[in-house]
Design a protein around this motif. Structure first.
Motif, mmCIF file in Angstrom:
data_model
loop_
_atom_site.group_PDB
_atom_site.id
_atom_site.type_symbol
_atom_site.label_atom_id
_atom_site.label_comp_id
_atom_site.label_asym_id
_atom_site.label_seq_id
_atom_site.Cartn_x
_atom_site.Cartn_y
_atom_site.Cartn_z
ATOM 1 N N ASN A 1 23.719 23.646 -14.690
ATOM 2 C CA ASN A 1 23.156 24.811 -14.021
ATOM 3 C C ASN A 1 23.214 24.607 -12.509
ATOM 4 N N ALA A 2 22.809 25.612 -11.764
ATOM 5 C CA ALA A 2 22.950 25.559 -10.304
ATOM 6 C C ALA A 2 22.176 24.394 -9.703
ATOM 7 N N PHE A 3 20.981 24.120 -10.211
ATOM 8 C CA PHE A 3 20.159 23.069 -9.617
ATOM 9 C C PHE A 3 20.659 21.677 -9.991
ATOM 10 N N ASP B 1 33.779 30.142 -18.102
ATOM 11 C CA ASP B 1 32.861 31.101 -18.702
ATOM 12 C C ASP B 1 31.444 30.850 -18.167
ATOM 13 N N LYS B 2 30.734 31.902 -17.808
ATOM 14 C CA LYS B 2 29.370 31.861 -17.277
ATOM 15 C C LYS B 2 29.283 31.278 -15.868
ATOM 16 N N ALA B 3 30.428 30.952 -15.257
ATOM 17 C CA ALA B 3 30.411 30.346 -13.923
ATOM 18 C C ALA B 3 29.888 31.307 -12.868
ATOM 19 N N ALA B 4 30.198 32.590 -13.000
ATOM 20 C CA ALA B 4 29.726 33.563 -12.018
ATOM 21 C C ALA B 4 28.199 33.621 -12.020
ATOM 22 N N GLU B 5 27.626 33.643 -13.197
ATOM 23 C CA GLU B 5 26.164 33.704 -13.314
ATOM 24 C C GLU B 5 25.515 32.444 -12.740
ATOM 25 N N VAL B 6 26.024 31.283 -13.105
ATOM 26 C CA VAL B 6 25.428 30.024 -12.647
ATOM 27 C C VAL B 6 25.587 29.857 -11.138
ATOM 28 N N SER B 7 26.790 30.146 -10.636
ATOM 29 C CA SER B 7 27.052 29.923 -9.209
ATOM 30 C C SER B 7 26.281 30.885 -8.318
ATOM 31 N N GLY B 8 25.775 31.965 -8.889
ATOM 32 C CA GLY B 8 24.922 32.866 -8.119
ATOM 33 C C GLY B 8 23.661 32.181 -7.608
ATOM 34 N N GLY B 9 23.304 31.057 -8.221
ATOM 35 C CA GLY B 9 22.131 30.316 -7.785
ATOM 36 C C GLY B 9 22.434 29.200 -6.812
ATOM 37 N N PHE B 10 23.687 29.059 -6.409
ATOM 38 C CA PHE B 10 24.066 27.956 -5.517
ATOM 39 C C PHE B 10 23.316 27.992 -4.185
ATOM 40 N N SER C 1 20.368 29.039 -3.058
ATOM 41 C CA SER C 1 18.999 28.525 -3.010
ATOM 42 C C SER C 1 18.932 27.071 -3.457
ATOM 43 N N ALA C 2 19.737 26.692 -4.441
ATOM 44 C CA ALA C 2 19.703 25.323 -4.950
ATOM 45 C C ALA C 2 20.208 24.326 -3.913
ATOM 46 N N TYR C 3 21.310 24.642 -3.269
ATOM 47 C CA TYR C 3 21.869 23.743 -2.257
ATOM 48 C C TYR C 3 20.977 23.699 -1.014
#
Length: 211
Positions: A100-102, A149-158, A160-162
């Motif tokens: 996940n992003a975090f 697959d699902k990379a767009a959804e997960v990377s949307g959190g980059f 704030s996580a970074y």
């Protein structure tokens, strides 16, 4: 003269979107744009590899793509460097890693820690670090099958996580997605326009770091 090391993956290497492995010209890639903006008082060193992960071994690759294993070697071979610009995480989005992003941002944090614990800077002190959150993967048909697959959804959190990882370590942060995107039909690579905007933004950040 300030020496800047760019440690990244295909979006630092300059992979042409939806291409067949072709590379953008040096002056088009974002590190080249940054070099032009910074001028002769800076030396920009590109250390990028297609498919590079933060710290994962990819069982589907026949060449070592583990960034954590490469980083100490690169720091030693390129020392002294005044600044390491780290932009990794896109390849950690591959389905078989199930991250996940975090967790991806945290993996980048491990690399930041290793840079800050190194003696790769001038006078054998640690270099400065600029952590960049990769531009999010775009929705659409990816030319790499189901690998992202699902990379767009997960990377949307980059973003704030970074930002959280950078703040926790007291290092500067920049969000690539504020300046560039990964348009279809490729969905995971920056285009020339995005590289131009990102290169100029990173150059401005570098000037601020050394001001």
């Amino acid at each position: 003269m300030k020496r800047i090391l760019c440690f990244g993956d295909s979006n630092t290497w300059g992979f042409i979107p939806a291409g067949d492995g072709e590379r953008m010209a040096a002056e088009v890639r974002w590190p080249g744009v940054m070099q032009a903006e910074l001028g002769a008082d800076y030396t920009v060193i590109e250390e990028a590899q297609n498919g590079r992960t933060t710290l994962w071994d990819d069982p589907y690759e026949d060449v070592d793509k583990n960034g954590a294993r490469h980083l100490p070697i690169v720091l030693q071979s390129q020392a002294p460097v005044d600044l390491v610009i780290l932009m990794l995480g896109t390849n950690d989005l591959k389905s078989h890693f199930n991250q996940n992003a975090f967790s991806i941002a945290g993996s980048c944090g491990v690399l930041v820690d290793r840079i800050l614990a190194s003696d790769a800077g001038p006078g054998s002190f640690p270099p400065n670090v600029l952590l960049i959150a990769p531009a999010p993967v775009s929705e659409g048909l990816c030319p790499f099958g189901h690998l992202f697959d699902k990379a767009a959804e997960v990377s949307g959190g980059f973003k704030s996580a970074y930002a959280e990882v950078a703040a926790g370590r007291g290092v500067p942060f920049l969000n690539a997605g504020d300046f560039a995107s990964c348009p279809v039909p490729d969905t995971i690579h920056l285009d020339a326009e995005g590289c131009a905007r990102l290169g100029k933004a990173v150059a401005a950040k570098v000037k601020d770091i050394f001001s």
